[in-house]
Design a protein around this motif. Structure first.
Motif, PDB file in Angstrom:
ATOM      1  N   ALA A  59       0.843  -1.186   0.000  1.00 57.52           N
ATOM      2  CA  ALA A  59       0.000   0.000   0.000  1.00 57.52           C
ATOM      3  C   ALA A  59       0.879   1.237   0.000  1.00 57.52           C
ATOM      4  CB  ALA A  59      -0.908  -0.007   1.225  1.00 57.52           C
ATOM      5  N   HIS A 189      -6.824  -4.324   0.837  1.00 62.62           N
ATOM      6  CA  HIS A 189      -6.509  -4.188   2.260  1.00 62.62           C
ATOM      7  C   HIS A 189      -7.385  -5.084   3.132  1.00 62.62           C
ATOM      8  CE1 HIS A 189      -4.028  -0.814   1.075  1.00 62.62           C
ATOM      9  NE2 HIS A 189      -5.069  -0.244   0.499  1.00 62.62           N
ATOM     10  N   TYR A 219      -7.212  -3.286   6.827  1.00 63.47           N
ATOM     11  CA  TYR A 219      -5.962  -2.713   7.323  1.00 63.47           C
ATOM     12  C   TYR A 219      -5.610  -3.448   8.614  1.00 63.47           C
ATOM     13  CZ  TYR A 219      -6.214   1.058   3.865  1.00 63.47           C
ATOM     14  OH  TYR A 219      -6.258   1.773   2.696  1.00 63.47           O
TER      15      TYR A 219
END
Length: 465
Positions: A59, A189, A219
């Motif tokens: 990311a 994610h 995340y």
């Protein structure tokens, strides 16, 4: 999206299939459908753990941002055993003035709860239709080419202003169906997708009642979505059965995860309450303790607050018998059950109905638990498709962009030096004692594995020399 072909069950294997089903054994119970299972770098491994088959691009740097604020739509609808027709438009229900980032949609009774559907092979036809309608509603403003891209490969959009949504996971257990959709630029994610089903129907095991739960990590924040259909009935004491359903679902829901390699974050949550943010949705079936005539009188006055004082869920929750420390938003809408089909009239308001007389109630609910969750809306839809009205909520949720460090572990190596291992756990919503115990146990497990690995390497070196 790749859907698994429905396996034909021979007459000889049918009894074994149903024994597993009756006893709530895992017969593909951990499997689920997802856009991610397509060959875009995603595979389902032997433990049904979602993982990348090829290196994933990291990311972009998040600079000093620690949290990301997202909007999450949560909707629940008991559709009364009716399969949707192609003309059913879900946009009015799903589309907000501005789109959400995550959509969590739960259904109950997507198939009739007759003996054939409860005891026999699962009918996935209606679930497929609902997924198609949801995909069309969420992506209806896209071009055909871009929509096809999202539905097959979940490739990034070329138009940054337009949101596209892909199916993270969907799971059916008899009539209970739960699906989670995410904005396509967030999909990379999303990790650790897992499902768990708990049957609480006939004999306390069958899937005509119970739960379907989906666990995922976005995340570094863990989410658990629990779609449920609890015990029905409005006799005195039926609320105790519903309380027991909640207790058993919390106890029996387990998310199995494969062991993580050293140096990675600790394994994801294994139970519902270990997650950072939990959403419980569905037909909870809690009724009103008010008398039939009193309820109708208050309905005529639209006096929802007086009726809510008689709501079983509120009463049981205040008494600490169920959903202790869970939250539910204020209700400013009419009871969602039980309506005549294709009508604005409750069954209780007409003498012409041949159906059982049911006192109106707020059966369809959405609750949540966890920090960093704020409810923005809590309303009902007005579709007359079912004898229930759909209920939906919009949440603002904070997502951790960085892994939270809980300290470090230092152990002695064979050479007398020290080995420093960073310990990292998600900030699960459990007590400090439970968190410390969980992390310590995992540290011990990794320490033993490390020592065994070193011992094996040492023996190999001696053999080779």
């Amino acid at each position: 999206m790749r859907m698994e072909l429905k396996k034909k069950i021979s007459k000889s294997s049918w009894p074994n299939f149903n024994v597993r089903k009756w006893l709530n054994k895992r017969s593909n119970g951990d499997s689920f459908h997802s856009d991610y299972s397509l060959p875009e770098g995603w595979l389902m491994d032997s433990t049904n753990e979602l993982k990348h088959s090829a290196p994933v691009k990291e990311a972009p740097p998040v600079s000093d941002i620690d949290t990301l604020n997202l909007r999450m739509f949560v909707g629940t609808w008991n559709v009364g055993g009716k399969s949707p027709n192609e003309g059913l438009n879900l946009r009015e229900w799903l589309m907000l003035p501005s789109p959400a980032d995550i959509y969590v949609i739960g259904f109950q009774e997507i198939i009739p709860l007759n003996a054939g559907n409860v005891l026999g092979p699962e009918d996935s036809g209606p679930a497929t239709k609902w997924l198609t309608l949801i995909r069309e509603a969420l992506n209806s403003n896209t071009s055909e080419e871009s929509e096809e891209s999202c539905s097959t490969l979940c490739s990034p959009s070329e138009h940054e202003q337009q949101h596209y949504y892909c199916l993270a996971a969907s799971k059916q257990m008899v009539g209970i169906f739960l699906c989670v959709w995410v904005r396509e630029d967030l999909y990379k994610h999303v990790t650790n997708l897992k499902v768990s089903c708990v049957g609480r129907g006939i004999m306390g095991y069958l899937g005509n009642k119970g739960s379907v739960s989906i666990s995922m990590t976005l995340y570094h924040t863990t989410f658990c979505f629990v779609g449920t259909h609890l015990a029905s009935g409005e006799k005195d004491g039926d609320e105790i059965r519903r309380n027991l359903d909640v207790s058993e679902i919390l106890k029996k829901t387990k998310f199995s995860h494969s062991f993580k390699a050293l140096g990675q974050t600790l394994p994801p949550p294994e139970t519902i309450l270990e997650h950072d943010k939990i959403i419980w949705l569905g037909d909870l079936n809690y009724r009103l303790v008010a008398g039939y005539d009193d309820t109708l009188e208050l309905l005529k006055k639209n006096d929802w607050q007086a009726l809510l004082e008689k709501d079983q869920l509120r009463i049981e929750q205040r008494a600490g018998r169920v959903f202790k420390e869970w939250k539910e938003g204020k209700i400013y809408f009419a009871p969602t059950y039980k309506y005549l089909f294709d009508s604005d009239q409750y069954v209780a308001q007409t003498n012409k109905s041949k159906e059982k007389r049911r006192t109106p109630a707020w059966c369809d609910r959405i609750l949540w638990k966890g920090e960093g969750v704020e409810q923005l809306w809590y309303v009902r839809g007005e579709s007359k498709f079912s004898d229930h009205r759909p209920v939906y909520s919009l949440f603002s949720v904070d997502v951790d962009m960085r892994c939270k460090k809980l300290g470090s572990y230092v152990g002695a190596s064979e050479s007398g030096g020290s080995i420093s291992m960073s310990r990292s756990c998600s900030s699960r919503t459990i007590t400090n004692a439970a968190l410390s115990s969980s992390c310590f146990a995992k540290v011990q497990a990794e320490e033993q594995l490390l020592l065994l690995t070193r011992e094996h390497s040492h023996r190999t070196c001696r053999i080779l020399s």
